[in-house]
Motif scaffolding. Structure first.
Motif, PDB file in Angstrom:
ATOM      1  N   LEU A  70       8.889  31.898 -12.233  1.00 38.59           N
ATOM      2  CA  LEU A  70       7.946  30.814 -11.950  1.00 38.59           C
ATOM      3  C   LEU A  70       7.625  30.764 -10.469  1.00 38.59           C
ATOM      4  N   SER A  71       6.375  30.457 -10.171  1.00 36.83           N
ATOM      5  CA  SER A  71       5.943  30.340  -8.787  1.00 36.83           C
ATOM      6  C   SER A  71       4.732  29.423  -8.724  1.00 36.83           C
ATOM      7  N   ALA A  72       4.763  28.507  -7.781  1.00 36.62           N
ATOM      8  CA  ALA A  72       3.609  27.638  -7.580  1.00 36.62           C
ATOM      9  C   ALA A  72       2.541  28.351  -6.761  1.00 36.62           C
ATOM     10  N   TYR A  77       9.161  37.528  -8.374  1.00 32.97           N
ATOM     11  CA  TYR A  77       9.963  38.328  -9.290  1.00 32.97           C
ATOM     12  C   TYR A  77      11.415  38.235  -8.843  1.00 32.97           C
ATOM     13  N   THR A  78      12.342  38.141  -9.798  1.00 31.92           N
ATOM     14  CA  THR A  78      13.746  37.985  -9.426  1.00 31.92           C
ATOM     15  C   THR A  78      14.674  38.592 -10.475  1.00 31.92           C
ATOM     16  N   ASP A  79      15.878  38.928 -10.039  1.00 32.50           N
ATOM     17  CA  ASP A  79      16.951  39.326 -10.946  1.00 32.50           C
ATOM     18  C   ASP A  79      18.151  38.403 -10.790  1.00 32.50           C
ATOM     19  N   GLY A  80      17.968  37.298 -10.089  1.00 28.23           N
ATOM     20  CA  GLY A  80      19.056  36.356  -9.838  1.00 28.23           C
ATOM     21  C   GLY A  80      19.742  36.578  -8.506  1.00 28.23           C
ATOM     22  N   ILE A  81      19.584  37.764  -7.946  1.00 25.73           N
ATOM     23  CA  ILE A  81      20.150  38.079  -6.629  1.00 25.73           C
ATOM     24  C   ILE A  81      19.019  38.326  -5.642  1.00 25.73           C
ATOM     25  N   GLU A  86       5.278  37.857  -3.598  1.00 27.21           N
ATOM     26  CA  GLU A  86       4.000  38.373  -3.115  1.00 27.21           C
ATOM     27  C   GLU A  86       2.981  37.244  -3.091  1.00 27.21           C
ATOM     28  N   LYS A  87       2.317  37.102  -1.945  1.00 26.78           N
ATOM     29  CA  LYS A  87       1.251  36.108  -1.796  1.00 26.78           C
ATOM     30  C   LYS A  87       0.069  36.827  -1.165  1.00 26.78           C
TER      31      LYS A  87
END
Length: 109
Positions: A70-72, A77-81, A86-87
């Motif tokens: 999620l991104s406002a 993008y994430t794997d938890g670590i 990108e903007k």
């Protein structure tokens, strides 16, 4: 006539199955972008899989694959670590909320 149809129908269906699998592979390849960034610390090459909603890149000799989150603003993008955020034409990479690659600017192809 019925015997001929009974023999050819499985072959026709196998052909359809094969062409659908081939089409799927081709479409996934078409939905993958290679993005080149120039960051303050080092260059970064990112493979973005639009169909799979993920990015892959190598950082600190580790091959990373991050799922879209999620991104406002922008794409995150994430794997938890690790987080790749990108903007527009700029991006950053975080490890445990600490910036590890900053001021990454997308290079034109």
């Amino acid at each position: 006539m019925k015997k001929m149809l009974a023999l050819t129908l499985p072959l026709l269906l196998t052909g359809c199955s094969y062409s659908n699998a081939l089409y799927s592979i081709m479409m996934n390849k078409m939905h993958t972008d290679t993005l080149q960034y120039r960051c303050d610390e080092e260059p970064l090459t990112v493979m973005r899989d639009n169909a799979g909603q993920q990015v892959s890149f190598v950082y600190d000799n580790n091959a990373l694959t991050l799922k879209q989150g999620l991104s406002a603003l922008g794409e995150r993008y994430t794997d938890g670590i690790y987080v790749f955020w990108e903007k527009g034409d700029s991006a950053s990479v975080y490890r445990y909320d600490r910036v590890v690659l900053n001021n990454c600017r997308r290079q034109s192809s």
